[in-house]
Write an enzyme that holds these catalytic residues in place. Structure first.
Site, mmCIF file in Angstrom:
data_model
loop_
_atom_site.group_PDB
_atom_site.id
_atom_site.type_symbol
_atom_site.label_atom_id
_atom_site.label_comp_id
_atom_site.label_asym_id
_atom_site.label_seq_id
_atom_site.Cartn_x
_atom_site.Cartn_y
_atom_site.Cartn_z
ATOM 1 N N ASP A 277 0.795 -1.231 0.000
ATOM 2 C CA ASP A 277 0.000 0.000 0.000
ATOM 3 C C ASP A 277 0.824 1.276 0.000
ATOM 4 O O ASP A 277 0.331 2.347 0.346
ATOM 5 C CB ASP A 277 -0.915 0.002 1.230
ATOM 6 C CG ASP A 277 -0.133 -0.197 2.517
ATOM 7 O OD1 ASP A 277 1.092 0.024 2.514
ATOM 8 O OD2 ASP A 277 -0.753 -0.577 3.530
ATOM 9 N N ARG B 11 2.887 8.219 9.336
ATOM 10 C CA ARG B 11 2.669 9.633 9.001
ATOM 11 C C ARG B 11 1.605 10.271 9.908
ATOM 12 O O ARG B 11 1.764 11.395 10.368
ATOM 13 C CB ARG B 11 2.190 9.689 7.542
ATOM 14 C CG ARG B 11 2.467 10.935 6.790
ATOM 15 C CD ARG B 11 2.234 10.672 5.310
ATOM 16 N NE ARG B 11 3.382 10.054 4.702
ATOM 17 C CZ ARG B 11 4.322 10.716 4.023
ATOM 18 N NH1 ARG B 11 4.220 12.000 3.861
ATOM 19 N NH2 ARG B 11 5.333 10.078 3.492
ATOM 20 N N HIS C 191 6.628 5.121 13.197
ATOM 21 C CA HIS C 191 6.955 5.914 12.006
ATOM 22 C C HIS C 191 5.752 6.429 11.227
ATOM 23 O O HIS C 191 5.918 7.204 10.293
ATOM 24 C CB HIS C 191 7.798 5.077 11.038
ATOM 25 C CG HIS C 191 6.988 4.065 10.280
ATOM 26 N ND1 HIS C 191 6.654 2.846 10.806
ATOM 27 C CD2 HIS C 191 6.405 4.117 9.059
ATOM 28 C CE1 HIS C 191 5.924 2.185 9.931
ATOM 29 N NE2 HIS C 191 5.739 2.926 8.861
ATOM 30 N N GLU D 265 -0.168 -9.012 -1.186
ATOM 31 C CA GLU D 265 -0.754 -8.453 0.051
ATOM 32 C C GLU D 265 -1.994 -7.608 -0.288
ATOM 33 O O GLU D 265 -2.072 -6.405 -0.006
ATOM 34 C CB GLU D 265 0.267 -7.639 0.858
ATOM 35 C CG GLU D 265 -0.196 -7.404 2.294
ATOM 36 C CD GLU D 265 0.860 -6.741 3.184
ATOM 37 O OE1 GLU D 265 1.768 -7.443 3.675
ATOM 38 O OE2 GLU D 265 0.770 -5.526 3.380
ATOM 39 N N HIS E 259 13.496 4.910 12.635
ATOM 40 C CA HIS E 259 13.294 5.120 11.196
ATOM 41 C C HIS E 259 14.115 6.341 10.762
ATOM 42 O O HIS E 259 14.321 7.262 11.554
ATOM 43 C CB HIS E 259 11.795 5.359 10.996
ATOM 44 C CG HIS E 259 11.333 5.370 9.571
ATOM 45 N ND1 HIS E 259 11.661 6.381 8.697
ATOM 46 C CD2 HIS E 259 10.552 4.518 8.873
ATOM 47 C CE1 HIS E 259 11.103 6.147 7.521
ATOM 48 N NE2 HIS E 259 10.424 5.011 7.605
ATOM 49 N N GLU F 227 -2.110 5.230 2.821
ATOM 50 C CA GLU F 227 -2.072 3.808 2.452
ATOM 51 C C GLU F 227 -3.454 3.203 2.163
ATOM 52 O O GLU F 227 -3.594 2.352 1.281
ATOM 53 C CB GLU F 227 -1.372 2.996 3.551
ATOM 54 C CG GLU F 227 0.125 3.250 3.671
ATOM 55 C CD GLU F 227 0.476 4.487 4.498
ATOM 56 O OE1 GLU F 227 -0.443 5.159 5.018
ATOM 57 O OE2 GLU F 227 1.677 4.784 4.633
HETATM 58 C C1 UD1 Z 1 6.754 4.884 3.723
HETATM 59 C C2 UD1 Z 1 5.346 4.480 3.283
HETATM 60 C C3 UD1 Z 1 4.616 3.783 4.424
HETATM 61 C C4 UD1 Z 1 5.441 2.646 5.016
HETATM 62 C C5 UD1 Z 1 6.812 3.155 5.376
HETATM 63 C C6 UD1 Z 1 7.665 1.987 5.832
HETATM 64 C C7 UD1 Z 1 4.237 5.975 1.669
HETATM 65 C C8 UD1 Z 1 3.508 7.249 1.477
HETATM 66 N N1 UD1 Z 1 4.577 5.672 2.925
HETATM 67 O O1 UD1 Z 1 6.588 5.891 4.695
HETATM 68 O O2 UD1 Z 1 3.398 3.246 3.937
HETATM 69 O O3 UD1 Z 1 4.793 2.167 6.161
HETATM 70 O O4 UD1 Z 1 7.436 3.741 4.228
HETATM 71 O O5 UD1 Z 1 8.780 2.401 6.538
HETATM 72 O O6 UD1 Z 1 4.506 5.291 0.717
HETATM 73 N N2 UD1 Z 1 14.564 8.174 4.719
HETATM 74 C C9 UD1 Z 1 15.939 8.097 4.556
HETATM 75 N N3 UD1 Z 1 16.489 6.897 4.186
HETATM 76 C C10 UD1 Z 1 15.758 5.778 3.990
HETATM 77 C C11 UD1 Z 1 14.353 5.855 4.179
HETATM 78 C C12 UD1 Z 1 13.778 7.063 4.525
HETATM 79 O O7 UD1 Z 1 16.642 9.062 4.746
HETATM 80 O O8 UD1 Z 1 16.320 4.733 3.683
HETATM 81 C C13 UD1 Z 1 13.962 9.469 5.106
HETATM 82 C C14 UD1 Z 1 13.951 10.474 3.950
HETATM 83 O O9 UD1 Z 1 14.207 11.748 4.474
HETATM 84 C C15 UD1 Z 1 12.506 10.413 3.470
HETATM 85 C C16 UD1 Z 1 11.763 10.173 4.778
HETATM 86 O O10 UD1 Z 1 12.607 9.263 5.498
HETATM 87 O O11 UD1 Z 1 12.136 11.613 2.817
HETATM 88 C C17 UD1 Z 1 10.366 9.615 4.667
HETATM 89 O O12 UD1 Z 1 10.295 8.486 3.795
HETATM 90 P P1 UD1 Z 1 8.918 8.171 2.991
HETATM 91 O O13 UD1 Z 1 9.107 6.931 2.196
HETATM 92 O O14 UD1 Z 1 8.464 9.388 2.262
HETATM 93 O O15 UD1 Z 1 7.854 7.957 4.133
HETATM 94 P P2 UD1 Z 1 7.748 6.808 5.234
HETATM 95 O O16 UD1 Z 1 7.151 7.448 6.435
HETATM 96 O O17 UD1 Z 1 9.025 6.086 5.332
HETATM 97 N N1 UDP Z 2 12.395 -3.780 10.383
HETATM 98 C C1 UDP Z 2 13.774 -3.953 10.206
HETATM 99 N N2 UDP Z 2 14.636 -3.143 10.908
HETATM 100 C C2 UDP Z 2 14.209 -2.193 11.773
HETATM 101 C C3 UDP Z 2 12.801 -2.008 11.932
HETATM 102 C C4 UDP Z 2 11.933 -2.809 11.216
HETATM 103 O O1 UDP Z 2 14.210 -4.813 9.439
HETATM 104 O O2 UDP Z 2 15.046 -1.509 12.382
HETATM 105 C C5 UDP Z 2 11.467 -4.617 9.586
HETATM 106 C C6 UDP Z 2 10.384 -5.342 10.352
HETATM 107 O O3 UDP Z 2 10.824 -6.623 10.773
HETATM 108 C C7 UDP Z 2 9.260 -5.446 9.326
HETATM 109 C C8 UDP Z 2 9.442 -4.212 8.479
HETATM 110 O O4 UDP Z 2 10.756 -3.725 8.736
HETATM 111 O O5 UDP Z 2 9.441 -6.569 8.465
HETATM 112 C C9 UDP Z 2 8.416 -3.183 8.851
HETATM 113 O O6 UDP Z 2 8.737 -1.973 8.253
HETATM 114 P P1 UDP Z 2 8.054 -0.613 8.705
HETATM 115 O O7 UDP Z 2 7.606 -0.719 10.110
HETATM 116 O O8 UDP Z 2 9.008 0.468 8.329
HETATM 117 O O9 UDP Z 2 6.812 -0.491 7.700
HETATM 118 P P2 UDP Z 2 5.294 -0.998 7.729
HETATM 119 O O10 UDP Z 2 5.292 -2.481 7.876
HETATM 120 O O11 UDP Z 2 4.601 -0.283 8.833
HETATM 121 O O12 UDP Z 2 4.769 -0.550 6.415
#
Ligand code: UD1
Ligand code: UDP
Length: 369
Positions: free
Chosen positions: A96, A210, A208, A118, A241, A132
């Site tokens: 999602d 939003r 994490h 999924e 995160h 999502e």
């Molecule tokens: C995204 C997904 C959410 C999912 C989550 C898993 C959307 C809108 N949201 O949200 O559904 O649950 O991922 O974690 O698709 N960043 C880094 N390095 C990384 C990853 C993230 O620096 O490897 C930072 C960046 O500044 C980025 C911010 O995190 O802009 C947010 O990442 P983003 O993918 O936009 O939103 P998530 O809250 O991670």
């Molecule tokens: N996870 C990981 N390292 C971490 C935190 C989470 O590998 O430090 C894994 C966790 O086991 C799960 C996935 O990341 O499989 C969940 O990701 P996240 O919570 O970012 O996203 P969501 O599932 O809420 O979309």
């Protein structure tokens, strides 16, 4: 040969697609092509390294503090070129995220069939989780194959008049978990090796979402901080995160507090084995709600609802909201009331038997693609 293009971009998508990608890669009737949007950069690289996956294409879209519109526009433009070039017979997307819904739309606009891994999870609340809930509905409308983790997910699709090519497969997260969980695991991260899992109640915490950014997150963090300050036998591990908005709140609330370990995100092997050793999980994550129950770990979910009711019904997961008082009371109740704790510890596994990827591939290979 069926040419399958799999597209993903965030940590959870990578983890949940990894077992499927490994099986696609080795299947004699399939040509597997892998594309990451890199919506997450470092967090996805860690998963690719763990599972030894080298993408054929990387759209490199991530920027610090990116907006949803940034993710959509870059993915639209860059993925369109790749799909036109590769001409896959099917595009697989997962879950999602904005990567997933945008990629499904790009495939659709190129008239390429879409498989949704999924499928069928819903809260029925348009703004929670945001964006999502609408992302997964968009994908359901577009998709030609719906791989539903549970019967409940398939029934949900049926209720929305999506009846064809719905396969109940289990969740690929259980396939992934089974690939990395180990008995007597020794951590690479030395700090984790020094934790006293026998004499302290070590709680694994992640946050994490939003919709939790801002006041809800401050309330949740403050409740956790006060529990730790009031109870010497409680220790928290919080792999934060990489979103800077979360780090600002965490550094502010948890600054200088003993027994709250703020650490970098863990690789999947480290994280899942930490989950296996800890006392309790507190999280707003989706994937962790699926993994922890199969390890027999109680999960308290700091959200107001879930699209994963199966483990709640089984009694291993409880939704505790985002208010300071509620979060504090509910965590304390599980930490200090042994009968409540024990009743949540049953290992239940409503999300699969570890063979979801094989079922998805059977459905693709046996289709008329
Ligand atoms: C995204 C997904 C959410 C999912 C989550 C898993 C959307 C809108 N949201 O949200 O559904 O649950 O991922 O974690 O698709 N960043 C880094 N390095 C990384 C990853 C993230 O620096 O490897 C930072 C960046 O500044 C980025 C911010 O995190 O802009 C947010 O990442 P983003 O993918 O936009 O939103 P998530 O809250 O991670
Ligand atoms: N996870 C990981 N390292 C971490 C935190 C989470 O590998 O430090 C894994 C966790 O086991 C799960 C996935 O990341 O499989 C969940 O990701 P996240 O919570 O970012 O996203 P969501 O599932 O809420 O979309």
């Amino acid at each position: 040969m069926i040419r399958v293009l799999s597209v993903f971009g965030t940590r959870p998508e990578a983890i949940k697609m990894a077992p499927l990608l490994k099986k696609l890669e080795s299947h004699s009737d399939i040509e597997s092509i892998v594309c990451t949007t890199s919506q997450h950069k470092e967090m996805i690289q860690s998963v690719l390294d763990t599972f030894n996956i080298v993408p054929d294409f990387d759209l490199e879209i991530m920027t610090p503090n990116q907006t949803i519109i940034d993710i959509i526009t870059k993915t639209f433009n860059r993925l369109d070129k790749i799909i036109k070039d590769v001409q896959p017979q099917i595009v697989l997307v997962h879950g999602d995220t904005t990567t997933a819904s945008t990629s499904a739309q790009v495939a659709f606009l190129n008239q390429i069939p879409v498989g949704h891994v999924e499928a069928g999870l819903r809260t029925n609340n348009k703004y929670s989780p945001f964006p999502e809930e609408i992302n997964r509905r968009i994908i359901s409308i577009i998709a030609d194959f719906h791989f539903a983790p549970t019967l409940k997910n398939a029934q949900q699709l049926n209720d929305e008049s999506i009846k064809e090519n719905v396969f109940v497969t289990g969740n690929t997260v259980i396939d992934a978990l089974m690939m990395v969980s180990k008995e007597n695991y020794v951590f690479e991260n030395n700090k984790l090796n020094t934790l006293d899992f026998d004499n302290k109640k070590v709680c694994l915490f992640t946050c994490h979402r939003r919709e939790n950014l801002g006041l809800p997150m401050t309330n949740i963090f403050s409740a956790i901080k006060d529990i730790v300050l009031e109870n010497k036998d409680v220790e928290i591990v919080f792999p934060i995160h990489m979103n800077p908005k979360i780090r600002i709140i965490a550094n502010k609330v948890f600054d200088g507090i003993e027994r709250i370990n703020l650490i970098e995100p863990l690789n999947y092997v480290e994280f899942s084995n930490l989950m296996n050793k800890c006392y309790l999980v507190v999280t707003d994550s989706g994937g962790i709600q699926e993994e922890a129950p199969s390890l027999g770990k109680p999960v308290l979910v700091v959200r107001t609802e879930t699209e994963r009711p199966e483990a709640v019904e089984a009694g291993t997961v409880k939704i505790i909201g985002v208010d300071y008082d509620n979060v504090k009371r509910e965590i304390e109740n599980v930490l200090f009331n042994e009968s409540v704790y024990n009743s949540m510890c049953n290992a239940t596994n409503p999300y699969g038997d570890g063979n979801a990827s094989a079922r998805i591939i059977d459905a693709i290979v046996n289709s008329e693609l």
